[in-house]
Write an enzyme that holds these catalytic residues in place. Structure first.
Site, short mmCIF file in Angstrom:
data_model
loop_
_atom_site.label_atom_id
_atom_site.label_comp_id
_atom_site.label_asym_id
_atom_site.label_seq_id
_atom_site.Cartn_x
_atom_site.Cartn_y
_atom_site.Cartn_z
NE ARG A 40 5.89 4.80 10.34
CZ ARG A 40 4.86 4.89 9.48
NH1 ARG A 40 4.62 3.92 8.64
NH2 ARG A 40 4.11 5.97 9.44
CG ASN B 121 8.41 -1.80 1.15
OD1 ASN B 121 7.69 -1.88 2.16
ND2 ASN B 121 9.07 -0.69 0.82
CG HIS C 286 4.39 -1.85 10.60
ND1 HIS C 286 5.70 -2.28 10.70
CD2 HIS C 286 4.41 -0.79 9.71
CE1 HIS C 286 6.47 -1.51 9.93
NE2 HIS C 286 5.70 -0.61 9.32
CB ALA D 116 1.10 0.48 6.72
NE ARG E 71 3.79 6.81 1.81
CZ ARG E 71 3.98 5.59 2.29
NH1 ARG E 71 4.52 4.66 1.54
NH2 ARG E 71 3.63 5.31 3.51
NE ARG F 44 8.91 6.68 9.14
CZ ARG F 44 8.09 6.40 8.10
NH1 ARG F 44 8.38 5.40 7.27
NH2 ARG F 44 7.01 7.12 7.90
CB SER G 200 11.79 4.90 5.95
OG SER G 200 10.76 4.03 6.42
N PRO H 214 0.78 -1.23 0.00
CG PRO H 214 -0.86 -1.52 1.62
CD PRO H 214 0.38 -2.15 1.06
CG ASN H 215 -0.37 4.29 1.17
OD1 ASN H 215 -1.33 4.78 0.57
ND2 ASN H 215 -0.49 3.74 2.36
CG ASP I 122 -0.40 -16.99 8.97
OD1 ASP I 122 0.59 -17.03 9.72
OD2 ASP I 122 -1.57 -17.07 9.39
CG HIS J 235 10.55 -2.06 5.77
ND1 HIS J 235 9.23 -2.00 5.41
CD2 HIS J 235 10.72 -3.21 6.45
CE1 HIS J 235 8.62 -3.07 5.87
NE2 HIS J 235 9.49 -3.83 6.49
CE1 TYR K 102 8.60 5.24 3.17
CE2 TYR K 102 7.08 7.11 3.16
CZ TYR K 102 7.52 5.92 3.71
OH TYR K 102 6.87 5.39 4.81
CD GLU L 135 10.44 -7.18 6.90
OE1 GLU L 135 11.13 -8.04 7.53
OE2 GLU L 135 9.59 -6.48 7.44
C1 DQA Z 1 7.81 1.30 4.52
C2 DQA Z 1 7.73 1.55 6.03
C3 DQA Z 1 6.33 1.36 6.55
O1 DQA Z 1 6.28 1.62 7.94
C4 DQA Z 1 5.38 2.32 5.85
O2 DQA Z 1 4.06 2.10 6.28
C5 DQA Z 1 5.48 2.25 4.37
C6 DQA Z 1 6.80 2.12 3.76
C7 DQA Z 1 9.21 1.63 3.96
O3 DQA Z 1 9.49 1.19 2.85
O4 DQA Z 1 9.98 2.35 4.60
O5 DQA Z 1 4.49 2.35 3.65
O6 DQA Z 1 7.56 -0.08 4.29
#
Ligand code: DQA
Length: 142
Positions: A108, A71, A77, A74, A17, A104, A99, A9-10, A84, A97, A22, A95
């Protein structure tokens, strides 16, 4: 070697964003650079804002691809179901991320994915995806 990158998401808004967190580059642009950097790899990219769609993609690809870079944004978390799904598939998942989530908010700091993944790359910007792809290429399953 087939490697799938999944963004949650996002992350479709990368470049627009919160650029102070980011960065300024869109993922589509970065993905073009990655494909150039790894001409021998078969790289695919999937993004969704929907938890179920990401789970479906993990089920669909996770028995055939050589590696997955995930990635989950959110959902990392919050989603036991995503954890699963990662645990249910044989393809290794790294995995990522962008940031440094540990610098933070406290919410997170927990990941439902980390324990199911081969490893996590956190806080190195978009470079984390490149390092994850390189790792998966170097550790091909036989
Ligand atoms: C993220 C970190 C997450 O906490 C956040 O919700 C994101 C991006 C990152 O790539 O730093 O959407 O996964």
């Amino acid at each position: 070697m087939k490697i799938l990158i999944i963004n949650g998401p996002n992350l479709n808004l990368l470049g627009k964003r919160e650029p102070e967190v980011y960065g300024h580059q869109s993922f589509d642009e970065y993905f073009g650079v990655l494909k150039n950097d790894f001409p021998g790899a078969d790289l695919a990219y999937f993004q969704s804002n929907h938890e179920g769609a990401i789970i479906d993609k993990l089920h669909e690809s996770g028995f055939s691809v050589d590696g997955i870079v995930l990635n989950a944004g959110a959902l990392t978390h919050t989603s036991i179901a995503l954890g699963d799904a990662v645990g249910a598939i044989p393809s290794p998942v790294v995995e990522v991320h962008i940031s440094n989530v540990y610098r933070r908010e406290a919410f997170r700091h927990h990941s439902f994915l980390s324990a199911k993944c081969v490893g996590s790359i956190i806080g190195l910007g978009l470079e984390g995806y490149r390092l994850a792809v390189q790792y998966l290429l170097n550790h091909e399953r036989t």
